[in-house]
Design an enzyme around this catalytic site. Structure first.
Site, PDB file in Angstrom:
ATOM      1  N   PHE A  12       0.837  -1.221   0.000  1.00 32.29           N
ATOM      2  CA  PHE A  12       0.000   0.000   0.000  1.00 32.29           C
ATOM      3  C   PHE A  12       0.858   1.252   0.000  1.00 32.29           C
ATOM      4  O   PHE A  12       0.505   2.260   0.628  1.00 32.29           O
ATOM      5  CB  PHE A  12      -0.939   0.060   1.216  1.00 32.29           C
ATOM      6  CG  PHE A  12      -1.808  -1.144   1.444  1.00 32.29           C
ATOM      7  CD1 PHE A  12      -2.273  -1.898   0.382  1.00 32.29           C
ATOM      8  CD2 PHE A  12      -2.194  -1.506   2.730  1.00 32.29           C
ATOM      9  CE1 PHE A  12      -3.092  -2.998   0.602  1.00 32.29           C
ATOM     10  CE2 PHE A  12      -3.010  -2.595   2.961  1.00 32.29           C
ATOM     11  CZ  PHE A  12      -3.458  -3.347   1.899  1.00 32.29           C
TER      12      PHE A  12
ATOM     13  N   GLU B  22       0.913  14.975   9.329  1.00 30.29           N
ATOM     14  CA  GLU B  22       0.282  14.077   8.358  1.00 30.29           C
ATOM     15  C   GLU B  22      -1.234  14.046   8.565  1.00 30.29           C
ATOM     16  O   GLU B  22      -2.021  14.163   7.629  1.00 30.29           O
ATOM     17  CB  GLU B  22       0.875  12.669   8.516  1.00 30.29           C
ATOM     18  CG  GLU B  22       0.153  11.629   7.662  1.00 30.29           C
ATOM     19  CD  GLU B  22       0.827  10.260   7.667  1.00 30.29           C
ATOM     20  OE1 GLU B  22       1.876  10.101   8.321  1.00 30.29           O
ATOM     21  OE2 GLU B  22       0.300   9.359   7.000  1.00 30.29           O
TER      22      GLU B  22
END
Ligand code: FAD
Length: 382
Positions: free
Chosen positions: A156, A244
């Site tokens: 991923f 983030e």
């Protein structure tokens, strides 16, 4: 409501980026979605115009601005539905690791080409066997002379095909107790022998994003490419997650706005039973409620942006914003799709893609369940 967190310089930068995006990004989105990947030329053009390092130190080619410049780019890309570029991973997530923990040599080697858009950065944390439980990773980096020998599998990984340098999370001391104390970060160049790009994965949404598998097969990484100190990887990751997660919140609210704006336009022109869909009270109440929640989300995110730029520690609040705004994005896109009727299910209507793109927002960057675990822990629960 007028937002008051941006200065005149930020707004000038926004206008400049909007002009660039209309010319260089918007016309390419459909092709990127078909190809499942963006193109390096656009990255280079973004770099050349100063959109990849507005917050980076001037000494390395950045513009030395604050995080609000990155936030402007995130908002504008979300609003255009240019999710495939994922420049957030490059600029707001990876570059700060280099700035905060990189040696002078690492900064000089990697930051200037990254800011120019010539070297694309990614981060490899997740493995097939573990995502949320990062301390359980199996990737090993065992010291051998002047190198680490890296073995393991990651999955991923955003920008997995385009990326030229990856921050790799690996265990340098697999026997460490507690296990997270054995984690270190390595800077791995993609042309290192033993760095193997795997499949570009087929996904429900984010079609233009080259999310991929990456393997390390006796990949020899120079010791000079250790980022920060050995055994400090987990701490560094925890320190950098605030930005983030805030970035995800910023993008989520911008995506909600775009879906709402398009839906308001749609319901005004679509007719049923002799009147526009917009005239039904159900439509009005649904959109009024969503508009309210988006304003609430924006107010919260803006408050956090200001606190983040000020340097406050807002881990709990950012975790709250991450889960709440991404859940909101899922609600907004689902209800806006419903108001489009059958057309909402057709991929030629952007709301269908909005719905698919929203799904991952509650999963990555720490799942929304993990956000609640963090908040609860900081409340002294468990
Ligand atoms: C499109 C995309 C891009 C990505 N980009 C990157 C990237 O660039 N780099 C990278 O390293 N990773 C990346 N990821 C991986 C992503 O960060 C992980 O998928 C995420 O952290 C979840 O891990 P997992 O998939 O292993 O799910 P799991 O950890 O297996 O979780 C499965 C479910 O269990 C829940 N769960 C797990 N632990 C708990 C708990 N303690 N309490 C309650 N519930 C729990 C989770 O919330 C989830 O609902 C990306 C993923 C996607 C889909």
């Amino acid at each position: 409501m007028r937002r008051d967190i941006f200065s005149e310089e930020h707004e000038l930068f926004r206008a400049q980026f909007q002009r660039f995006a209309a010319r260089e990004i918007e016309p390419r989105i459909a092709e990127w979605n078909r190809a499942g990947i963006t193109d390096r030329d656009t990255w280079r053009r973004m770099g050349a115009e100063g959109f990849l390092g507005p917050c980076m130190p001037e000494a390395y080619g950045g513009a030395g601005g604050d995080f609000l410049y990155d936030a402007v780019v995130i908002e504008e890309l979300a609003s255009l539905r240019a999710h495939g570029l994922m420049t957030t991973v490059h600029t707001s997530i990876c570059m700060p690791y280099l700035v905060s923990y990189g040696s002078e040599e690492q900064k000089r080697r990697y930051l200037p080409p990254a800011i120019r858009g010539e070297l694309i950065l990614g981060i490899c944390m997740t493995e097939p066997g573990t995502g949320s439980d990062l301390a359980s990773i199996q990737t090993r980096a065992i010291r051998d002379g002047d190198s680490y020998v890296l073995n393991g599998a990651k999955t991923f990984i955003s920008l997995g095909q385009l990326g030229g340098l990856f921050i790799v999370v690996a265990k340098t001391d697999p026997a460490a107790r507690p296990p997270h104390k054995g984690i270190s970060l390595l800077l791995v160049e993609a042309d290192t022998p033993g760095f193997v790009r795997g499949r570009k994965l087929e996904k429900l949404g984010l079609q233009a994003q080259d999310t991929s598998e990456i393997f390390f097969e006796d990949c020899r990484v120079p010791r000079a490419n250790l980022l920060g100190e050995e055994g400090q990887g987990f701490r560094m990751l925890m320190e950098k997650l605030q930005q983030e997660r805030l970035s995800i919140g910023v993008g989520a609210v911008a995506s909600c706005r775009r879906a709402l704006t398009d839906t308001v336009a749609y319901v005004k022109q679509r007719h049923a039973f002799g009147q526009p869909i917009a005239a039904f009270q159900n439509t009005q109440f649904t959109l009024a409620e969503l508009a309210t929640e988006i304003e609430i989300g924006q107010a919260f995110v803006d408050k956090l942006l200001v606190a983040h730029v000020r340097g406050d520690e807002i881990v709990s609040e950012v975790s709250m914003a991450k889960w709440w705004t991404t859940d909101l994005q899922k609600r907004v896109t689902a209800q806006c799709l419903q108001l489009h009727g059958g057309y909402g299910f057709m991929l030629e209507y952007p709301i269908a893609m909005d719905y698919a793109d929203a799904a991952v927002q509650s999963i990555y960057a720490g799942s929304n369940e993990i956000m609640k675990v963090i908040i609860a822990r900081r409340m002294g629960l468990g």
